[in-house]
Design an enzyme around this catalytic site. Sequence first.
Site, PDB file in Angstrom:
ATOM      1  N   PRO A  87      -0.765  11.861  -3.648  1.00 52.35           N
ATOM      2  CG  PRO A  87       0.172  13.518  -5.002  1.00 52.35           C
ATOM      3  CD  PRO A  87      -0.107  13.180  -3.565  1.00 52.35           C
TER       4      PRO A  87
ATOM      5  CE  LYS B  13      10.398  -3.531   6.266  1.00 48.57           C
ATOM      6  NZ  LYS B  13       9.005  -3.268   5.885  1.00 48.57           N
TER       7      LYS B  13
ATOM      8  N   GLY C 251       4.057  -5.607   5.966  1.00 45.76           N
ATOM      9  CA  GLY C 251       2.699  -5.971   5.571  1.00 45.76           C
ATOM     10  C   GLY C 251       1.659  -5.194   6.364  1.00 45.76           C
TER      11      GLY C 251
ATOM     12  CB  THR D 248       8.767   1.599   1.617  1.00 46.25           C
ATOM     13  OG1 THR D 248       8.695   0.293   2.197  1.00 46.25           O
ATOM     14  CG2 THR D 248      10.215   2.029   1.547  1.00 46.25           C
TER      15      THR D 248
ATOM     16  CD  GLU E 116       8.428   0.327   5.530  1.00 48.49           C
ATOM     17  OE1 GLU E 116       7.905  -0.407   4.662  1.00 48.49           O
ATOM     18  OE2 GLU E 116       9.426   1.038   5.301  1.00 48.49           O
TER      19      GLU E 116
ATOM     20  CB  VAL F  58      -0.973   0.044   1.196  1.00 47.28           C
ATOM     21  CG1 VAL F  58      -2.022  -1.036   1.076  1.00 47.28           C
ATOM     22  CG2 VAL F  58      -0.231  -0.050   2.515  1.00 47.28           C
ATOM     23  N   GLY F  59       2.180   1.093   0.112  1.00 44.52           N
ATOM     24  CA  GLY F  59       3.068   2.244   0.052  1.00 44.52           C
ATOM     25  C   GLY F  59       3.639   2.666   1.396  1.00 44.52           C
TER      26      GLY F  59
END
Length: 235
Positions: A207, A38, A119, A17, A116, A14-15
């Site tokens: 966006p 991470k 998943g 990162t 982060e 879904v973005g």
Amino acid sequence: MRRGVFITGTDTDVGKTVVTTGLLAALRARGKDIGVMKPFQSGSIIKGDKMLAPDLEFVLDRVNLDDDYDLMNPIRLKEPLAPSVAAQIEGVKVEVDKVTKAYEELLKNRESLIVEGAGGLMVPLAQNFLIPDLIKLLNLPIIIVARPNLGTINHTVLTIEVARSLGIEVLGVIINGLKEDEQGLAEKTNPEVIEKWTGIPVLGIIPYLDDLDDGEKLSQVFEKRVDLERVIEKN
């Protein structure tokens, strides 16, 4: 432990990162001494004789950080699976203490961290240890990254309600990847509906970006599109 923010998602890809990088770049551009972590990376890549974390590589290619790589990413696994499954297949014992020690060590030189996840929210990281267990261990609020299109209300509300039921603070939602020239009624109404049914703010709508290579441009997009003040307030 000192605070930061944990980035999770309604699903994989879904973005998270991109959002992690954009937030990091924008906050550092404001003069905030924020680092990144991470903790768990599956689907690692091999370059020469090194195993690298692709998500962390994405961040470091766009934001200049000099922290120790193994602290920023203490657990790396080869298979592109849930970390606990990848570890079992590879015969690796996941040491959660290694993650918490790395977190504490990174914070010796940083005001706070953007951490982060892997998943979605309920991904297993180790035996009897899910992402919410890590979030609670680090005592961090979460930002949920969601898709803009049809179906995201269900995914986002479910994620929020599970987090709440587990005692996790939800800071807000960032919707990522909106194709503004193609948006329909779902994309236009989803943010308001999510806020109405959950009481959780949509912190920003990012966006769809064709060019993700320029960290400065990412910083500018997030400065313009995200309520950074609310993120700073909690950190």
